[in-house]
Write a protein that holds these residues in place. Structure first.
Motif, PDB file in Angstrom:
ATOM      1  N   ILE A  12      11.538 -14.364  -2.779  1.00 16.78           N
ATOM      2  CA  ILE A  12      10.226 -13.520  -2.902  1.00 16.78           C
ATOM      3  C   ILE A  12       9.432 -15.051  -3.349  1.00 16.78           C
ATOM      4  CG2 ILE A  12      11.773 -11.222  -3.286  1.00 16.78           C
ATOM      5  CD1 ILE A  12      10.412 -11.269  -6.104  1.00 16.78           C
ATOM      6  N   ASP A  13       8.186 -14.601  -2.404  1.00 16.87           N
ATOM      7  CA  ASP A  13       7.212 -15.004  -3.001  1.00 16.87           C
ATOM      8  C   ASP A  13       6.212 -14.412  -3.520  1.00 16.87           C
ATOM      9  OD1 ASP A  13       4.628 -15.992  -3.272  1.00 16.87           O
ATOM     10  OD2 ASP A  13       4.510 -17.482  -1.642  1.00 16.87           O
ATOM     11  N   ARG A  14       5.937 -13.985  -5.308  1.00 12.07           N
ATOM     12  CA  ARG A  14       5.048 -12.773  -5.617  1.00 12.07           C
ATOM     13  C   ARG A  14       3.900 -13.263  -5.093  1.00 12.07           C
ATOM     14  NH1 ARG A  14       8.064  -9.737  -9.267  1.00 12.07           N
ATOM     15  NH2 ARG A  14       9.990 -10.844  -9.778  1.00 12.07           N
ATOM     16  N   LYS A  15       3.147 -14.327  -5.195  1.00  8.39           N
ATOM     17  CA  LYS A  15       2.315 -14.457  -4.586  1.00  8.39           C
ATOM     18  C   LYS A  15       1.037 -13.903  -3.474  1.00  8.39           C
ATOM     19  CE  LYS A  15       1.647 -19.010  -7.074  1.00  8.39           C
ATOM     20  NZ  LYS A  15       1.507 -20.021  -7.598  1.00  8.39           N
ATOM     21  N   LYS A  16       3.158 -13.772  -2.143  1.00  8.69           N
ATOM     22  CA  LYS A  16       2.433 -13.062  -0.979  1.00  8.69           C
ATOM     23  C   LYS A  16       2.541 -11.456  -1.158  1.00  8.69           C
ATOM     24  CE  LYS A  16       2.439 -17.244   1.445  1.00  8.69           C
ATOM     25  NZ  LYS A  16       3.800 -18.692   2.334  1.00  8.69           N
ATOM     26  N   PRO A  17       1.723 -10.739  -1.525  1.00  8.06           N
ATOM     27  CA  PRO A  17       2.429  -9.453  -1.819  1.00  8.06           C
ATOM     28  C   PRO A  17       2.258  -8.589  -0.129  1.00  8.06           C
ATOM     29  CG  PRO A  17       0.767  -9.321  -2.624  1.00  8.06           C
ATOM     30  CD  PRO A  17       0.803 -10.402  -2.809  1.00  8.06           C
ATOM     31  N   LEU A  18       3.315  -7.708   0.876  1.00 13.33           N
ATOM     32  CA  LEU A  18       3.189  -7.300   1.881  1.00 13.33           C
ATOM     33  C   LEU A  18       3.163  -5.011   1.563  1.00 13.33           C
ATOM     34  CD1 LEU A  18       5.221  -9.328   3.655  1.00 13.33           C
ATOM     35  CD2 LEU A  18       3.057  -9.922   3.746  1.00 13.33           C
ATOM     36  N   SER A  19       2.043  -4.991   2.355  1.00 13.39           N
ATOM     37  CA  SER A  19       2.423  -3.579   2.394  1.00 13.39           C
ATOM     38  C   SER A  19       3.257  -3.264   3.247  1.00 13.39           C
ATOM     39  CB  SER A  19       0.646  -2.757   2.492  1.00 13.39           C
ATOM     40  OG  SER A  19      -0.133  -3.542   1.293  1.00 13.39           O
ATOM     41  N   PHE A  20       3.652  -2.077   3.027  1.00 12.27           N
ATOM     42  CA  PHE A  20       4.334  -1.367   3.857  1.00 12.27           C
ATOM     43  C   PHE A  20       4.390   0.611   4.106  1.00 12.27           C
ATOM     44  CE2 PHE A  20       7.379  -1.887   0.544  1.00 12.27           C
ATOM     45  CZ  PHE A  20       8.309  -0.940   1.583  1.00 12.27           C
ATOM     46  N   SER A  21       4.823   1.088   4.898  1.00  7.34           N
ATOM     47  CA  SER A  21       5.252   2.443   4.483  1.00  7.34           C
ATOM     48  C   SER A  21       5.994   2.894   5.385  1.00  7.34           C
ATOM     49  CB  SER A  21       3.976   3.363   5.270  1.00  7.34           C
ATOM     50  OG  SER A  21       4.029   3.123   6.658  1.00  7.34           O
ATOM     51  N   PHE A  22       6.983   3.683   3.818  1.00  9.76           N
ATOM     52  CA  PHE A  22       8.006   5.166   4.143  1.00  9.76           C
ATOM     53  C   PHE A  22       7.679   6.775   4.054  1.00  9.76           C
ATOM     54  CE2 PHE A  22      12.053   6.760   2.357  1.00  9.76           C
ATOM     55  CZ  PHE A  22      12.953   6.046   3.585  1.00  9.76           C
ATOM     56  N   ASN A  23       7.555   7.050   5.063  1.00 11.64           N
ATOM     57  CA  ASN A  23       8.020   8.487   5.907  1.00 11.64           C
ATOM     58  C   ASN A  23       6.404   8.572   5.318  1.00 11.64           C
ATOM     59  OD1 ASN A  23      10.055   9.220   6.431  1.00 11.64           O
ATOM     60  ND2 ASN A  23      10.773   9.629   4.701  1.00 11.64           N
ATOM     61  N   GLY A  24       5.529   8.157   5.506  1.00 11.25           N
ATOM     62  CA  GLY A  24       4.204   8.031   5.218  1.00 11.25           C
ATOM     63  C   GLY A  24       3.908   7.509   4.014  1.00 11.25           C
ATOM     64  N   LYS A  25       4.576   7.928   3.134  1.00  7.49           N
ATOM     65  CA  LYS A  25       4.242   7.062   1.705  1.00  7.49           C
ATOM     66  C   LYS A  25       3.864   5.216   1.871  1.00  7.49           C
ATOM     67  CE  LYS A  25       5.714   7.041  -3.448  1.00  7.49           C
ATOM     68  NZ  LYS A  25       6.313   7.142  -3.652  1.00  7.49           N
ATOM     69  N   SER A  26       2.799   5.043   1.075  1.00  7.59           N
ATOM     70  CA  SER A  26       2.351   3.607   1.081  1.00  7.59           C
ATOM     71  C   SER A  26       3.212   3.091  -0.304  1.00  7.59           C
ATOM     72  CB  SER A  26       0.782   3.163   0.914  1.00  7.59           C
ATOM     73  OG  SER A  26       0.187   3.445   1.801  1.00  7.59           O
ATOM     74  N   MET A  27       3.446   1.543   0.039  1.00  8.47           N
ATOM     75  CA  MET A  27       4.352   1.137  -0.834  1.00  8.47           C
ATOM     76  C   MET A  27       4.347  -0.526  -0.761  1.00  8.47           C
ATOM     77  SD  MET A  27       8.408   3.065  -0.545  1.00  8.47           S
ATOM     78  CE  MET A  27       8.417   4.501  -0.638  1.00  8.47           C
ATOM     79  N   GLN A  28       5.012  -0.940  -1.366  1.00  9.06           N
ATOM     80  CA  GLN A  28       4.064  -2.311  -1.655  1.00  9.06           C
ATOM     81  C   GLN A  28       5.691  -3.279  -1.356  1.00  9.06           C
ATOM     82  OE1 GLN A  28       1.327  -4.024  -3.193  1.00  9.06           O
ATOM     83  NE2 GLN A  28       2.002  -5.273  -4.674  1.00  9.06           N
ATOM     84  N   GLY A  29       5.621  -3.939  -1.111  1.00 11.54           N
ATOM     85  CA  GLY A  29       7.203  -5.870  -1.143  1.00 11.54           C
ATOM     86  C   GLY A  29       6.656  -7.096  -1.404  1.00 11.54           C
ATOM     87  N   PHE A  30       7.261  -8.679  -1.099  1.00 16.11           N
ATOM     88  CA  PHE A  30       6.422  -9.387  -1.685  1.00 16.11           C
ATOM     89  C   PHE A  30       7.369  -9.596  -0.386  1.00 16.11           C
ATOM     90  CE2 PHE A  30       7.102  -7.783  -5.945  1.00 16.11           C
ATOM     91  CZ  PHE A  30       5.655  -8.171  -5.620  1.00 16.11           C
ATOM     92  N   ALA A  31       6.182 -10.858   0.568  1.00 15.98           N
ATOM     93  CA  ALA A  31       7.241 -11.774   1.106  1.00 15.98           C
ATOM     94  C   ALA A  31       8.802 -12.468   0.382  1.00 15.98           C
ATOM     95  CB  ALA A  31       6.360 -13.444   1.666  1.00 15.98           C
ATOM     96  N   GLY A  32       9.723 -12.503   2.011  1.00 15.15           N
ATOM     97  CA  GLY A  32      11.073 -12.861   1.520  1.00 15.15           C
ATOM     98  C   GLY A  32      11.275 -11.562   1.245  1.00 15.15           C
ATOM     99  N   ASP A  33      10.983 -10.606   1.204  1.00 15.52           N
ATOM    100  CA  ASP A  33      11.706  -9.159   0.898  1.00 15.52           C
ATOM    101  C   ASP A  33      12.119  -9.367   2.123  1.00 15.52           C
ATOM    102  OD1 ASP A  33      11.909  -8.177  -2.233  1.00 15.52           O
ATOM    103  OD2 ASP A  33       9.640  -7.459  -1.373  1.00 15.52           O
ATOM    104  N   THR A  34      13.831  -8.411   2.196  1.00 14.83           N
ATOM    105  CA  THR A  34      14.233  -6.973   3.606  1.00 14.83           C
ATOM    106  C   THR A  34      13.174  -6.254   3.088  1.00 14.83           C
ATOM    107  OG1 THR A  34      16.381  -6.614   2.662  1.00 14.83           O
ATOM    108  CG2 THR A  34      16.362  -8.532   3.321  1.00 14.83           C
ATOM    109  N   LEU A  35      13.473  -5.564   4.123  1.00 13.30           N
ATOM    110  CA  LEU A  35      13.350  -4.052   4.467  1.00 13.30           C
ATOM    111  C   LEU A  35      14.121  -2.850   3.000  1.00 13.30           C
ATOM    112  CD1 LEU A  35      10.753  -1.614   5.272  1.00 13.30           C
ATOM    113  CD2 LEU A  35      12.565  -0.961   6.728  1.00 13.30           C
ATOM    114  N   ALA A  36      15.366  -2.890   3.050  1.00 14.20           N
ATOM    115  CA  ALA A  36      15.886  -2.729   1.837  1.00 14.20           C
ATOM    116  C   ALA A  36      15.191  -3.537   0.837  1.00 14.20           C
ATOM    117  CB  ALA A  36      17.341  -2.690   2.098  1.00 14.20           C
ATOM    118  N   ALA A  37      15.229  -4.501   0.437  1.00 15.28           N
ATOM    119  CA  ALA A  37      14.954  -5.108  -0.722  1.00 15.28           C
ATOM    120  C   ALA A  37      13.690  -4.441  -1.427  1.00 15.28           C
ATOM    121  CB  ALA A  37      14.971  -6.512  -1.281  1.00 15.28           C
TER     122      ALA A  37
END
Length: 984
Positions: A12-37
């Motif tokens: 993962i690259d912690r300098k590149k946060p990525l926003s996504f949503s699950f069932n309408g709820k906003s969440m955040q991960g990082f570049a390099g994550d899988t969706l499961a991670a």
């Protein structure tokens, strides 16, 4: 609550946060994550519901073997169901939602099924929905249809594009782990062209997570150097995000590449399907860790031990803060060490083996972890997440001896080599008792036509699980911790009572339990394939990657026999699901099928032709004028052809040249009549039958010179017949000296039809087209009206007729010249419907109308076209079978309605009595039916039992709304029986 660790995460690259949503709820991960991670990192433990019982489901794996964590991905026209979160790379703005529940993930009314699990065992649908029969359509079917499937069906057209690509090489390596990279280096250094496919975005496989030394380097460093070396070789192609979908015969491989999954709408193809020919495949695609079966092993938070350390090491995600590990082998101890290194708690390792020790076990004990040998998990506590475990003796009956609070369970039941590619083409397997796995039998590989092995298998896929063992096979030194032997444990505890087996799961997605497989054995399903279908074991979207071996072991135990005696299910491609878009490629919309146009297409279009699809061709059905209906236009065109002169664009007729010293012998085998005796410059009508004796095509054959014939076929049949010819030449008569070529699109062909046809051609000038110079069923080459032409004196209309072939690039000009010269003769084009009506008036058959794959020439009164001199032709022996010579076969006749109306197409003639199903008996059917403007009444052709012997008899044909149409059996030739008009 976030489960993201503050440090670590090699991918993962912690300098590149990525926003996504699950069932309408906003969440955040990082570049390099899988969706499961990213979901686990955001604290989302429950991600879906199981299929049958709607039990809460969490992420259990980290790769393609994941059975639970499938989501709907995207929205609008980019929505796609059933996307596996463990293989989906996270991208900015990803919109995801869970599946198979209502009204919500947290509260699902379908969960009531779990309360009635005793009423819903394996095969309950076979027993439940059989009776009463009347209830199926109105009661059961709507319920079953509503319950079927997991994700929602996309409602909008897919805007993305997909493509297919082709490649050729000496070696394809499937898998970019250390064994795959080592194999690629070995083959590339030998000068071979190598393609390496790695299904993830990263190289190295398990070794970079698990550690160890390779050739004096740490595993990650060796992988980095190996990839750099391969990238520097011109004879090597490295492909990440590419899964080898299947291995087929003759070195044919299909690869599935993700190109723009993480950048939707960027203009690149989303997926690419590779079609590759290779001399050798090297399967280096590793092994899959097996789960263990115990009560509650499906509760969110119960995961594979290898997946737990993947999430910790690769993505800095803690599946739980306090993890109990349960295992029957040493590999799970690596997970304990990885968790401890990340600052997480491991209260206990529960090991089913007794009195076992090794360096790994000692290392875990030295870290203060309690190791409980000879024990297993009796039960996992919790519902939507793990809250603790109950421990029992593995050899006992489930009596609880200890309870441990935890929020995660990491399980390991050993490893199963991924033998799919080895098995796709017939490679055989052996059961390795010591390691409790099926592994490839290297003495029985899949072989090609030359007897050489088509697939080599290396590394963990070959059952070599130790790093030193894997790399040693390539002559590369490596070191890792030695492991104690595995113990073949599938179910915990060994003597578990039925109450525990009812909630011990094998197939997580389909809710197949240990008790289901045992029930199948009791009910007589001894074959593993039958058990699979009865219980749906291994039929979920993961295709049994986690469940099949465990289920096989449970079945074998229930049957009291060894695992090899029970066997395995069949491994079939694709290895993991591939998108319909990739299968289709560019063949969608207007490109769904190649559209063939004759050289005169633009002229027809400009005159308002109504088009009819004929195979891949578009042919004018008719040419309506003003407010004419299609029927009126057809009638006008037919009457004009019968009285003046009509033009038909016949360019679509198949034209196959057959040439060579053995060409005559070859055609004698293909056609029912003799073609080798046909004189040069002559034409002959011929029939083709398949091996079963059924009529497959007809057409006029022309003798061009001493060793060259031209075979005309039906419009939609040219490619099929050419393929048929090549099949026989390449597979059966390979030593015959014959060459064939499909010339259909090389020539434009025009039928000039009608009493004034000769006058029109004489006006063009340049060739003598008189009856004496060009008799019926002959041809002549020459220059007609300034065009290089070949004129065939043949007729499919019953009128004076010439079919004229010119080079395709002159076709449009020749058509224009005919129309201009024919104005004074009343020239008029006619379409395919006029063609059909006129041929039916003459009693000529049409392939596809009078034939349906069950009709032989003798049924159609075409015995005269079957040679009495030839010893053999394709289909001859089949036509001598008793049911082919049965006098009760339906024969071709003409049908004439008593009131002049037109019979419905395909309608049956009824007979006296009823069959056992209560239906009226039948004695014939209509094959072609039209209104004849020439005769002013409806005419039809049909197959009728004893038809030729029943002339004048009247038959009943039920039509719509209870109406019965009466028709008389007549001669099939309605017009010019003597053929005087065509031979003038």
């Amino acid at each position: 609550m976030s489960h993201r660790l503050s440090t670590g995460g090699r991918l993962i690259d912690r300098k590149k946060p990525l926003s996504f949503s699950f069932n309408g709820k906003s969440m955040q991960g990082f570049a390099g994550d899988t969706l499961a991670a990213a979901l686990l990192g955001a604290g989302q433990t429950m991600v879906g519901r199981s299929f049958k019982y709607h039990r809460p489901r969490g992420i259990v794996a980290s790769g393609v073997e994941e059975p639970n964590a499938l989501v709907g991905l995207g929205q609008g026209d980019r929505f796609e169901p059933d996307q596996r979160t463990t293989t989906t790379e996270l991208f900015e703005g990803a919109v995801t939602k869970s599946q198979n529940h209502w009204p919500s993930l947290e509260f699902d009314v379908g969960e009531i099924n779990d309360k009635f699990y005793r009423l819903l065992p394996a095969g309950f649908y076979y027993k439940t929905f059989m009776f009463p029969r009347f209830a199926w359509k109105h009661l059961f079917e709507p319920i079953v249809r509503q319950s079927a499937g997991l994700g929602a069906v996309p409602k909008e057209a897919d805007p993305d594009r997909y493509e297919q690509a082709y490649a050729f090489c000496d070696v394809v390596v499937a898998g970019g782990g250390v064994s795959g990279l080592a194999a690629a280096l070995r083959e590339a250094k030998a000068g071979k062209r190598v393609i390496v496919m790695e299904q993830t975005a990263h190289w190295g496989g398990r070794a970079v997570v698990d550690g160890g030394q390779i050739d004096g380097h740490d595993a990650e460093g060796w992988v980095r150097d190996a990839v750099a070396a391969l990238e520097g070789m011109d004879n090597v192609t490295l492909m990440t995000r590419t899964m080898m979908s299947g291995q087929y015969d003759h070195g044919y491989i299909v690869g599935y590449q993700s190109v723009a999954d993480t950048t939707p709408g960027d203009g690149r193809p989303r997926h690419r399907l590779w079609r590759i020919r290779t001399k050798m495949t090297i399967a280096a695609n590793g092994a899959i860790e097996r789960p263990l079966s115990f009560y509650g092993n499906d509760i969110p938070g119960v995961m594979l031990a290898s997946a737990v350390r993947d999430y910790v090491v690769n993505w800095a995600v803690a599946p739980g803060k306090r993890t109990v590990i349960v295992t029957n082998n040493d590999d799970a101890y690596r997970t304990a060490l990885a968790l401890l290194d990340a600052g997480l708690e491991v209260p206990a390792v529960v090991d089913a083996r007794d009195n076992v020790n090794s360096a790994l076990i000692a290392a875990v004990k030295a870290r203060g972890v309690k190791v409980m040998t000879g024990h297993g998990i009796a039960k996992v506590k919790g519902r939507k997440s793990v809250t603790g475990v109950e421990i029992c003796r593995q050899a006992g009956e489930g009596t609880v001896v200890n309870e441990i609070a935890c929020d995660c369970v990491a399980m390991s039941g050993g490893w199963s080599p991924i033998v799919h590619l080895w098995s796709h083409c017939g490679g055989k397997l052996n059961w390795d008792e010591a390691n409790a796995m099926f592994r490839p039998d290297q003495t029985r590989p899949a072989t090609g036509a030359d007897g050489q092995a088509m697939v080599q298998i290396v590394g963990a896929a070959n059952g070599d699980l130790g790093l030193s063992q894997i790399m040693g096979s390539f002559g590369i030194g490596a070191a890792s911790e030695e492991e104690a032997p595995i113990e073949a444990v599938w179910v915990m505890p060994a003597g578990a009572p039925p109450a525990l087996r009812f909630k011990s799961f094998l197939d997580y997605q389909n809710d197949v339990k240990v008790s289901d497989v045992q029930l199948a054995a009791r009910e007589g399903y001894e074959s593993v394939e039958h058990t699979k279908r009865y219980t749906t074991l291994g039929m979920a979207t993961d295709q049994g990657k986690l469940s099949n071996i465990n289920g096989l072991a449970v079945l074998s135990d229930a049957l009291g026999r060894a695992i090899p005696a029970t066997g395995t299910t069949t491994f079939r491609p694709p290895y993991t699901p591939i998108s319909f878009g990739a299968i289709t490629g560019e063949a969608r919309g207007e490109l769904f099928q190649p559209l063939r146009r004759t050289p005169m297409h633009a002229w027809h279009e400009a005159r308002g032709a109504h088009w009819e699809p004929v195979g891949q061709w578009r042919r004018p059905y008719c040419y309506p004028r003003g407010n004419e209906t299609h029927r009126e236009a057809v009638n006008r065109e037919i009457l004009n052809a019968r009285t003046n002169v009509g033009l038909l664009d016949a360019s679509t007729l198949g034209k196959i040249v057959v040439k060579g010293p053995d060409a005559g012998k070859f055609l004698d085998m293909l056609y029912t009549n003799m073609m080798s005796t046909l004189g040069i410059g002559k034409c002959r009508y011929g029939l083709m039958c398949n091996e079963n004796g059924f009529l497959s095509d007809d057409g006029v054959v022309v003798r061009i010179d001493e060793d060259t014939w031209l075979c005309h076929t039906t419009s939609g049949g040219a490619d099929r017949i050419h393929g048929w010819m090549e099949d026989w030449l390449q597979c059966e008569w390979w030593d015959w000296k014959v060459y064939t070529a499909n010339l259909t699109e090389q020539f434009a062909q025009v039928a000039v039809v009608g009493p004034k046809a000769r006058m029109l051609l004489e006006k063009l000038g340049g060739m003598d087209v008189s009856k004496e110079a060009l008799p019926f069923m002959t041809f002549k080459d020459g220059v007609l009206g300034g065009f290089n032409a070949r004129i065939y004196r043949i007729s499919f209309s019953g009128e004076l007729s010439y079919e004229i072939a010119v080079p395709a690039n002159e076709g449009a000009a020749f058509w224009e010249a005919l129309n201009a010269a024919g104005e004074e003769f009343g020239v008029m084009p006619y379409g395919t419907e006029g063609l059909h009506v006129m041929r039916a008036e003459k009693g000529f058959i049409m392939i596809g109308d009078e034939t349906d794959g069950t009709v032989i020439p003798q049924d159609l009164g075409l015995g005269w076209a079957i040679s009495k001199k030839k010893e053999d032709y394709l289909g001859k022996r089949a036509q001598a079978r008793s049911h082919m010579t049965d006098p009760g076969r339906w024969k071709l006749v003409g049908l004439e309605t008593l009131d002049g109306s037109v019979l419905p197409d395909g309608v049956y003639a009824v007979a006296e009595g009823h069959n056992p199903n209560g239906q009226r008996n039948v004695q014939g059917r209509v094959t072609s039916t039209y209104y004849s403007p020439t005769l002013g009444k409806g005419i039809a052709m049909g197959l009728v039992k004893h038809g030729p012997d029943r002339m004048g008899e009247v038959l009943d044909f039920p039509a719509d709304e209870g109406k019965v149409i009466k028709a008389r059996i007549v001669d099939a030739v309605f017009y010019d029986k003597a053929g005087e008009k065509q031979d003038v």
